[in-house]
Enzyme design. Structure first.
Site, PDB file in Angstrom:
ATOM      1  N   SER A 233       0.827  -1.195   0.000  1.00 14.79           N
ATOM      2  CA  SER A 233       0.000   0.000   0.000  1.00 14.79           C
ATOM      3  C   SER A 233       0.871   1.258   0.000  1.00 14.79           C
ATOM      4  O   SER A 233       1.707   1.422  -0.884  1.00 14.79           O
ATOM      5  CB  SER A 233      -0.960  -0.029   1.197  1.00 14.79           C
ATOM      6  OG  SER A 233      -1.970   0.941   1.062  1.00 14.79           O
ATOM      7  N   ALA A 234       0.706   2.155   0.992  1.00 16.10           N
ATOM      8  CA  ALA A 234       1.523   3.371   1.038  1.00 16.10           C
ATOM      9  C   ALA A 234       3.001   3.037   1.099  1.00 16.10           C
ATOM     10  O   ALA A 234       3.843   3.764   0.561  1.00 16.10           O
ATOM     11  CB  ALA A 234       1.126   4.224   2.244  1.00 16.10           C
ATOM     12  N   ASP A 330      -9.671  -5.255  -4.808  1.00 21.09           N
ATOM     13  CA  ASP A 330      -9.180  -4.178  -3.941  1.00 21.09           C
ATOM     14  C   ASP A 330     -10.056  -2.939  -4.129  1.00 21.09           C
ATOM     15  O   ASP A 330     -10.064  -2.328  -5.196  1.00 21.09           O
ATOM     16  CB  ASP A 330      -7.721  -3.858  -4.290  1.00 21.09           C
ATOM     17  CG  ASP A 330      -7.061  -2.955  -3.264  1.00 21.09           C
ATOM     18  OD1 ASP A 330      -7.774  -2.191  -2.585  1.00 21.09           O
ATOM     19  OD2 ASP A 330      -5.817  -3.000  -3.150  1.00 21.09           O
ATOM     20  N   HIS A 363      -7.746  -5.437  -0.450  1.00 21.04           N
ATOM     21  CA  HIS A 363      -6.525  -4.675  -0.199  1.00 21.04           C
ATOM     22  C   HIS A 363      -5.653  -5.337   0.870  1.00 21.04           C
ATOM     23  O   HIS A 363      -4.428  -5.311   0.779  1.00 21.04           O
ATOM     24  CB  HIS A 363      -6.906  -3.257   0.239  1.00 21.04           C
ATOM     25  CG  HIS A 363      -5.754  -2.301   0.282  1.00 21.04           C
ATOM     26  ND1 HIS A 363      -5.037  -1.935  -0.836  1.00 21.04           N
ATOM     27  CD2 HIS A 363      -5.174  -1.629   1.324  1.00 21.04           C
ATOM     28  CE1 HIS A 363      -4.074  -1.078  -0.499  1.00 21.04           C
ATOM     29  NE2 HIS A 363      -4.139  -0.887   0.801  1.00 21.04           N
TER      30      HIS A 363
END
Length: 385
Positions: A233-234, A330, A363
């Site tokens: 993710s980030a 996601d 996700h």
């Protein structure tokens, strides 16, 4: 309101950290000889409070950051509903999380809270594989410099996600434990979250953490020729930007922090690579545009896909091979983000080893629900890399 770019930064030099004796000895539980030596050498401990900052200042910094974050987010808001959903999700997952968290706190093979820079957020955890018990005496009798040659282990630097706001190194608990069981060293660094800094600040933190890993790889028993940069993710966004920026600086003959080719590969999991396209999606999910504009000061420059489309061939050749993973279901970061990044990598002629679109996965499925359920197809993939 002005945004604090670095909170709780002591006056010590970068990449240095001193811990009090009490902090160093908090891990007084029985340790393996390997980890006992590493804990002393790396000045680690169970207590995450940095002695040069102290408890009072740390609490003050956290309170100020929380107050500032609430100001940015606004009350009430859709983000609050999402927070409640996250808390409920955590509650449901507790039966799977608690045993792993206990292992994290008590395991003699997890070196915690190692400082890699001056901010209170500049700490990392190291998950060390359990060594052969027959070799323990060799470590006790001598030090790392005197021990007989041992097989060097692969190293994974895993940068966790958290929407650039709630990232924390302990989110890698399940992945750290799994790699540990499979003979892989995992290093999980913290980085400053918003509003402690912008996304570019976070990229600098990840860059600093990667330098620490390069400096200490062999000390950890790792193979310097087999270091994987991995993010979810980030964390996938920040870590790939760190690699791109290093490659670009190196290609231009500038002072690069390290060579991008120092790493064997990059692995991105559920990564947001096109920030320009993602901002409207994140706004719809409750993160206000003013927060996103403050976080992503230059969305185009902070979009890895756009950077890859514009990268010079000389810089592209310096990048390690890429592997990308994304769930097709996601709803947080659309799978199209990975598809577009893969296309940009191919256009730049960067080696693309794998693009795996995991059918029906959300996700968090690949890193949380799947490992907790005992069915972990992503980890089976990653271990083979």
């Amino acid at each position: 309101m002005s945004m604090s770019m670095d909170m709780g930064t002591p006056s010590t030099p970068r990449n240095t950290c001193t811990r009090s004796q009490s902090a160093s000895t908090t891990a007084s539980m029985p340790m393996s000889p390997v980890v006992e030596i590493l804990t002393k050498q790396l000045d680690a401990g169970l207590n995450p409070i940095r002695p040069e900052v102290g408890v009072i200042k740390t609490v003050s910094v956290l309170a100020t950051a929380s107050k500032e974050l609430l100001w940015w987010l606004g009350m009430p808001g859709l983000w609050f509903c999402n927070l409640v959903r996250l808390l409920l999700f955590t509650f449901v997952m507790l039966p799977a999380f608690i045993p792993v968290f206990i292992h994290y706190l008590s395991s003699p093979f997890v070196v915690k809270n190692v400082c890699y820079g001056p901010s209170i957020r500049h700490q990392l955890d190291v998950y060390v594989p359990e060594e052969d018990p027959d070799a323990e005496g060799e470590w006790q009798d001598g030090g790392p410099s005197e021990r007989p040659p041992r097989a060097k282990k692969p190293v994974v630097v895993f940068v966790t996600g958290g929407a650039w706001i709630i990232g924390y190194k302990a989110w890698s608990l399940l992945m750290g434990r799994t790699f540990q069981k499979n003979g892989v060293i995992l290093v999980s660094p913290d980085y400053r979250n918003f509003p402690q800094g912008t996304a570019q600040t976070m990229v600098k933190d990840v860059t600093c953490a990667l330098q620490w890993v390069l400096d200490h790889c062999e000390e950890l028993g790792g193979d310097p020729d087999n270091i994987t940069v991995m993010g979810q993710s980030a964390g996938a966004h920040l870590s790939v930007l760190a690699l791109i920026e290093a490659a670009e600086k190196q290609a231009k003959g500038g002072a690069a922090p390290w060579m991008a080719g120092s790493f064997a590969r990059y692995v991105g999991i559920s990564g947001p690579y096109d920030i320009v396209k993602l901002i409207p999606e994140m706004h719809r999910r409750g993160l206000h545009k003013r927060v996103l504009k403050a976080l992503m000061v230059d969305p185009l420059d902070l979009s890895p896909t756009a950077r890859m489309l514009a990268i010079a061939p000389a810089a592209a050749r310096l990048l390690p091979p890429f592997s990308l993973y994304h769930g097709t279901a996601d709803a947080t970061v659309p799978v199209q983000q990975t598809k577009d990044m893969a296309a940009a990598l191919k256009k730049a002629k960067v080696v693309l080893e794998r693009v795996v679109l995991m059918e029906g996965k959300s996700h968090t499925d690949p890193i949380l629900e799947d490992p907790a359920s005992g069915s972990d197809p992503l980890m089976h993939e990653l271990i083979t890399l």
